[in-house]
Design a protein around this motif. Structure first.
Motif, short mmCIF file in Angstrom:
data_model
loop_
_atom_site.label_atom_id
_atom_site.label_comp_id
_atom_site.label_asym_id
_atom_site.label_seq_id
_atom_site.Cartn_x
_atom_site.Cartn_y
_atom_site.Cartn_z
N LEU A 212 18.52 8.04 -15.01
CA LEU A 212 19.72 7.16 -15.14
C LEU A 212 19.66 5.82 -14.42
O LEU A 212 18.78 5.45 -13.50
CB LEU A 212 20.78 8.11 -14.77
CG LEU A 212 21.40 9.11 -15.44
CD1 LEU A 212 22.52 9.85 -14.59
CD2 LEU A 212 21.67 8.94 -16.70
N ASP A 213 20.66 4.85 -14.79
CA ASP A 213 20.74 3.57 -13.93
C ASP A 213 21.40 4.32 -12.41
O ASP A 213 21.99 5.38 -12.58
CB ASP A 213 21.57 2.68 -14.72
CG ASP A 213 21.85 1.32 -13.77
OD1 ASP A 213 20.93 0.87 -13.81
OD2 ASP A 213 22.97 1.32 -13.19
N GLY A 214 21.21 3.45 -11.40
CA GLY A 214 21.66 3.60 -10.19
C GLY A 214 23.16 4.31 -10.16
O GLY A 214 23.68 4.99 -9.26
N ASN A 219 27.65 6.89 -8.39
CA ASN A 219 29.03 7.21 -8.55
C ASN A 219 29.31 8.53 -9.14
O ASN A 219 30.49 8.80 -9.61
CB ASN A 219 29.68 6.29 -9.67
CG ASN A 219 29.73 4.71 -9.32
OD1 ASN A 219 30.06 4.42 -8.19
ND2 ASN A 219 29.46 3.77 -10.11
N GLY A 220 28.31 9.47 -8.80
CA GLY A 220 28.22 10.90 -9.27
C GLY A 220 29.19 11.36 -8.41
O GLY A 220 29.90 11.04 -7.41
N SER A 221 29.71 12.70 -8.66
CA SER A 221 30.63 13.71 -7.97
C SER A 221 30.15 14.84 -7.67
O SER A 221 29.55 15.76 -8.46
CB SER A 221 31.87 13.80 -8.79
OG SER A 221 32.96 14.85 -8.34
N PRO A 222 29.88 15.23 -6.47
CA PRO A 222 30.27 14.36 -5.15
C PRO A 222 29.22 13.39 -5.03
O PRO A 222 28.22 13.37 -5.66
CB PRO A 222 30.31 15.35 -3.99
CG PRO A 222 29.30 16.41 -4.59
CD PRO A 222 29.51 16.85 -6.11
N ARG A 223 29.61 12.24 -4.21
CA ARG A 223 28.44 11.35 -3.97
C ARG A 223 27.27 11.66 -3.54
O ARG A 223 27.29 12.56 -2.63
CB ARG A 223 28.91 10.12 -3.29
CG ARG A 223 28.30 8.85 -3.12
CD ARG A 223 28.81 8.03 -2.19
NE ARG A 223 28.08 6.70 -1.79
CZ ARG A 223 27.96 5.83 -2.76
NH1 ARG A 223 28.28 5.72 -3.79
NH2 ARG A 223 26.99 4.62 -2.36
N PRO A 224 26.06 11.61 -4.05
CA PRO A 224 24.86 12.27 -3.58
C PRO A 224 24.37 11.63 -2.26
O PRO A 224 24.49 10.55 -1.85
CB PRO A 224 23.68 11.81 -4.56
CG PRO A 224 24.73 11.09 -5.85
CD PRO A 224 25.96 10.66 -5.15
N SER A 401 27.79 10.06 -13.28
CA SER A 401 28.95 9.33 -14.00
C SER A 401 28.51 8.56 -15.05
O SER A 401 27.26 8.15 -15.34
CB SER A 401 29.16 8.10 -12.69
OG SER A 401 30.08 7.28 -13.31
N PRO A 402 29.42 8.33 -15.96
CA PRO A 402 29.23 7.63 -17.23
C PRO A 402 28.72 6.29 -16.86
O PRO A 402 29.14 5.65 -15.89
CB PRO A 402 30.32 7.52 -17.91
CG PRO A 402 31.30 8.81 -17.51
CD PRO A 402 30.82 8.91 -15.75
N SER A 403 27.58 5.79 -17.27
CA SER A 403 26.94 4.56 -17.09
C SER A 403 25.77 4.17 -18.22
O SER A 403 25.43 4.93 -19.12
CB SER A 403 26.22 4.94 -15.64
OG SER A 403 25.38 5.85 -15.64
N SER A 404 25.25 2.98 -17.64
CA SER A 404 23.93 2.48 -18.55
C SER A 404 23.45 1.59 -17.72
O SER A 404 23.85 1.29 -16.67
CB SER A 404 24.65 1.86 -19.80
OG SER A 404 25.04 0.27 -19.58
#
Length: 527
Positions: A212-214, A219-224, A401-404
């Motif tokens: 994935l992109d950074g 922005n993941g849950s919880p923040r890594p 998190s949704p991302s690209s």
């Protein structure tokens, strides 16, 4: 290097991840741009990377490690016997162009002619079967080969019909298994694009890890806890690796990074733009286009193409060695800082388009070669994604998190005012196909029609066309490709629903032309 090393003889690990993909080439089309893209990538990127990996492996098996995604469309092209035959002719034509140059130009392009002949000898030696060479490196563990979505469909805009996402992934897995003999465990998500609950689909398809992109990690849950410097595991059980921007910017950026240096080869000054139409037509080239023959250097970014100086290979070789050392020194400092500030072994993930190395940045494969040779000098362990997970790390549970990997981590490069019209078109086609594929068609002819409709749907979903429309380059080509595949799709659906109007000639022609994925299964679109 100063200061104590961690409990091993290296500061941390670096995983370079390359993504190789090109759109499908029509079987019966001569002199297509897509065909040129493929042949230039074979010449400048794929063969040089194979040579670098094989040469480095002989010297140091333990540290010759890369991760490589090979898209199903690219694999289908590399295995195509007709394309392999045409590549030989394409190369010989380029050699003829170089031999026809003036004495001054011949002297300046001598390095290019030598490299082309060297690459062609490699091609002949392996009988054009590059896939087998990649396969061998995968078997030895030097390469971790990932799959991708079947035609590089941008998955977030397909999510309205989850079955179409399934079709992209299942078709890719099936194709990969046929070619390599094993099911892939890792996937390169097209454009590193992720949306909520995609991990569940990946899990059900047998995928276990992705890049994935950074933004998708941070922005993941919880923040890594460790940011992008360690993989995470979603609640559904998929491991995700995050792109480290600090490790990628010096390489991919032509403005701020290494590829823009004045001694490197100029990408945009191509012999094909400078020859007359008569000279091109003598060699069977119908219109002005890049030939992949470039023998000038960047000189400086403010210099017009007409004033570019001739390329000096020795200067470029020296500079790329300097840049490799600079890159490794920067990574070692980064890893040392991370090691001293946290109680974990840091990991840097550096993903790139494979075609950057050799095609866009001519010296790129040599840069990779120097990274492979010199990394231990800087106390950096090179690794690949599969090797990391085989060590059974204790991963933090975290939903990405949704991302690209588009600007800012958003989806807008593939969904904007230039290309948004594609979404309702492929969504409508996908909905109809999913509905029809769920019906119990038992006769062979209906299944034949559905299989070809599935191919046309997949080809229309390719993110390449959205990217081109946004970039504003060969926009007519992109629009024509989308329209053609959707036209063929709807005509096949019409024939399926009304068998009194069967166009057998049409069916045979498109089966021969869009002959990708011979093992396609309609069931792969069913949840």
């Amino acid at each position: 290097m100063n200061g104590p090393l961690p409990n091993k003889n290296y500061l941390g690990r670096l995983a370079i991840v390359l993504h190789a993909h090109l759109p499908f080439v029509r079987k019966n089309e001569k002199n297509s741009l897509e065909e040129d893209w493929l042949f230039q990538a074979i010449l400048e990127c794929y063969i040089p990377l194979l040579q670098v990996m094989e040469s480095s492996k002989k010297q140091d098996t333990s540290n010759t490690k890369l991760t490589l995604s090979l898209s199903p469309t690219l694999l289908s092209l590399l295995q195509n016997k007709q394309i392999q035959k045409k590549y030989s002719s394409w190369i010989k034509t380029r050699i003829e162009f170089l031999n026809d140059l003036s004495k001054k130009e011949q002297a300046a392009s001598e390095f290019l002619l030598r490299n082309i002949k060297n690459n062609y000898l490699y091609w002949e030696k392996c009988s054009g079967d590059l896939v087998e060479r990649f396969k061998n490196l995968n078997l030895t563990g030097n390469l971790d080969i990932l799959t991708c979505a079947a035609t590089h469909g941008y998955l977030p805009i397909l999510r309205e019909n989850p079955e179409t996402v399934l079709g992209q992934i299942n078709t890719a897995i099936r194709s990969h298994k046929v070619i390599f003999g094993t099911r892939p465990l890792g996937i390169w998500l097209p454009e590193c694009a992720y949306y909520e609950k995609l991990d569940e689909i990946l899990l059900n398809c047998g995928i276990r890890y992705a890049v994935l992109d950074g933004h998708g990690i941070l922005n993941g849950s919880p923040r890594p806890r460790y940011g992008v410097y360690a993989p995470i595991c979603s609640k559904k059980g998929i491991a995700f690796f995050g792109r480290d921007s600090e490790s990628t910017l010096p390489v991919w950026s032509s403005r701020e990074g290494y590829p823009g240096n004045s001694v490197y080869r100029e990408f945009h000054k191509d012999l094909g733009w400078e020859l007359s139409s008569t000279e091109l037509q003598k060699k069977g080239i119908p219109t002005s286009r890049p030939l992949g023959l470039k023998f000038h250097r960047i000189t400086n970014n403010n210099c017009s193409l007409g004033k570019k100086e001739f390329y000096v290979e020795d200067e470029a070789i020296k500079k790329v060695e300097e840049h490799a050392d600079n890159y490794l020194l920067s990574r070692s400092k980064q890893l040392k800082k991370l090691s001293l500030s946290a109680s974990f072994e840091p990991l840097l993930i550096a993903p790139f388009d494979a075609e950057l190395f050799g095609h866009w940045w001519y010296e790129g494969p040599r840069f990779i070669e120097n990274i492979l040779k010199r990394s231990t000098k800087y106390f950096i362990k090179l690794t690949n994604l599969r090797e990391i997970l085989l060590q059974n790390p204790n991963l933090q549970i975290c939903d990405p998190s949704p991302s690209s990997w588009g600007q800012g981590g958003f989806h807008n490069y593939w969904l904007n005012d230039k290309n948004a019209w594609i979404v309702p078109e492929i969504t409508k086609a996908g909905s109809v196909f999913v509905e029809l594929s769920s019906n119990k068609f038992n006769d062979d002819f209906s299944i034949r029609l559905l299989k070809q409709a599935a191919r046309e749907l997949l080809l229309s979903e390719s993110s390449d066309w959205s990217f081109i429309l946004k970039a504003g380059t060969t926009t007519e080509l992109a629009k024509e490709r989308i329209d053609r595949h959707l036209f063929r799709f709807w005509k096949l659906i019409e024939m399926l629903e009304n068998k009194s109007f069967i166009d057998y000639k049409f069916l045979k022609n498109i089966e021969e032309e869009d002959n990708i994925f011979p093992n396609i299964r309609i069931q792969d679109w069913q949840l």
